[in-house]
Design an enzyme around this catalytic site. Sequence first.
Site, PDB file in Angstrom:
ATOM      1  N   LYS A 129      -6.863  -3.231  -1.880  1.00 46.36           N
ATOM      2  CA  LYS A 129      -5.633  -3.313  -1.093  1.00 46.36           C
ATOM      3  C   LYS A 129      -5.560  -4.715  -0.508  1.00 46.36           C
ATOM      4  O   LYS A 129      -6.593  -5.333  -0.257  1.00 46.36           O
ATOM      5  CB  LYS A 129      -5.669  -2.274   0.047  1.00 46.36           C
ATOM      6  N   ASP A 169       3.675  -2.355  -1.592  1.00 45.12           N
ATOM      7  CA  ASP A 169       3.445  -1.424  -0.475  1.00 45.12           C
ATOM      8  C   ASP A 169       4.500  -1.790   0.569  1.00 45.12           C
ATOM      9  O   ASP A 169       5.528  -2.387   0.207  1.00 45.12           O
ATOM     10  CB  ASP A 169       2.003  -1.573   0.067  1.00 45.12           C
TER      11      ASP A 169
END
Length: 448
Positions: A129, A169
Site C-alpha cells: 500500500k 484508493d
Amino acid sequence: MMYEDLSLERFMAGLKKRTPGEVEFHQAVYEVAESVIPFILANPRYRQAGILQRMTEPDRSIIFRVEWEDDEGNIRVNRGYRVQFNNSIGPYKGGLRFHPSVNLSILKFLGFEQTFKNSLTTLPMGAGKGGADFNPRGKSDREVMRFCQAFMTELFHHIGPNTDVPAGDIGVGVREISYMFGQYKRLAQEFTGVLTGKALEFGGSLIRTEATGYGNAYFMQEMLKHHGDSIEGKTCSISGSGNVATYCAEKVTQLGGKVVTLSDSDGFVHDKEGIDPEKLAWIIDLKTNRRGRISEYAEEFGCDFHAEKRPWGLPCDLAFPCATQNELDERDAKTLVSNGCKAVSEGANMPSTVEAIQVLLDNQILYGPGKAANAGGVAVSGLEMTQNSIRMAWTEEELEKKLVEIMTHIHAQCARYGQEGEFINYVKGANIAGFIKVADAMLAYGVG
Ligand code: NDP
C-alpha cells in the site's frame, strides 16, 4: 518473546513497543491476532516458525520526498510512501492513497489488511500500500498532473509488473492512475501493466472502476442468501460518495435495494425516495468531473442534508460503510442494532472500530469485514494483470461473472472457518482463511 508464550496480550504489547504511536496499525493487527492466535496455538507449526511476528513486519517501507510546483509557481513538498508488506504469494499489490491524513501507520494498516484480502481472492497477489499526504481537493488538473509525475519519478524505482503493481484508493482514480502510468512509461521506456485501474484505451479492464462497490453488494447478497434473505426491498444506508460508495449504490439498486444515503467529509444526504440510477449518474458526474460536494445533491433534488453527520443514526435494514477507516463507532453500531439493521458489509477498509465490531457480533448482526467484502476491487485488478500479461481483454459479462464467482468463493471460505453454531463470524473466517495460504507459503520458503 518466546513463541511458546504466544498470547494476544503479550503479542500486542510487543508489537506496540516496536511500533510506538502507530494506532491504526495496532488496531488492524489486533483484529487479526484476536482470531488467528487461537488457530496458531492449535497448529504448532505456525507458532514455531514465528509466522505472526513475521507477517506483522512489512518486507520494507519506502519513504520519499515529492517536490512539485503549483499554479502560482510555489514549490510544494509532500511525503510519498510505498509499504511493500508481503510478497509470499505474488508481486506486491495494493492501492495508492492521496489524502492529507496519510502517514506510515495508516499505510501499514492498509498493507497488513491487504495481505489477507489478496489471499482470500485466490489470485496470486502479495500485498502493499502506498500514497502521499497530498490533498487533491481544490487542486487544478495541471497541479494534480505535476504531483502525480513527481510522485512516480521516485516510485518508479521500486515497482514493476513482476515486483509491485499499485492501483488506486482514496483520492486516486483513473485520472491520477493515467498521469502516473504515463510517467512510468516515459521513464521505463516500456509499456507494461505496472499499474491497475488504467483507462480502457491503454490496458485497463472493464468493470475495474465498478468492482469494489459491486463486489461489496454481491458479498452482502451472499451473506443474506446464506441466511434465507436478499437485498430485494431493503432500505440501505451507504456512506461515502466516491468510487466504492457510488458503484455499491448502483449494484444494490440493481439487486432491488433502496439506497437512501450517501455522504462525504462534510455530511450526508438523506433521500427518502431512494437514489435512483439517474440521480446516481448525476452524483458520479459531480464527484468525478465537476468535483463538487454531496450537499449539492440535496439542493438539486430537494432532500435533507445533515452537515457534519454520518448516516448511521437513520433507521436502515442494511448498512454499507464505504468512506474511510473508523467511520462507524460503538455508538453508531448500537444505534444500527436498535433500529433493526440486519447486516453490515464494509466497502471501506477498517471503517468499524474494534468496539463497534464487538457490538455487531454480540447482537449476531451479519457483519462482512472489509478484507472480505471489498476484495472485489483488487480481484479485478488481478484480472487486469492477467489480461495485460496475455495481451487480451475479456468482456464485461465474462469479468462480472468472474467477480461474482470470486465473491461467492470468499464468502464460502469465511463460512468454512467462521462457523460458530448457527452463526457465521465472518471476521474470524476471513482472518483464518486469508492467513493459511500466506502462512503456508512462508513456511515453505524457510527463514532468511
Ligand atoms: P474516493 O476517494 O473515491 O472516495 C472516498 C469517499 O470517502 C469520499 O466521498 C470522501 O469524501 C469520503 N471520505 C474520505 N475520507 C473521509 C473522512 N476522513 N471522513 C469522511 N469521509 C471521508 O475513495 P474510494 O471510494 O476509492 O475509497 C473508499 C474506501 O474504500 C477507502 O477506505 C478505501 O481504502 C476503500 N477501498 C477502495 C478500493 C478501490 O478499489 N478504490 C478497494 C478496496 C477498498 P471527501 O471527498 O469529502 O473527502
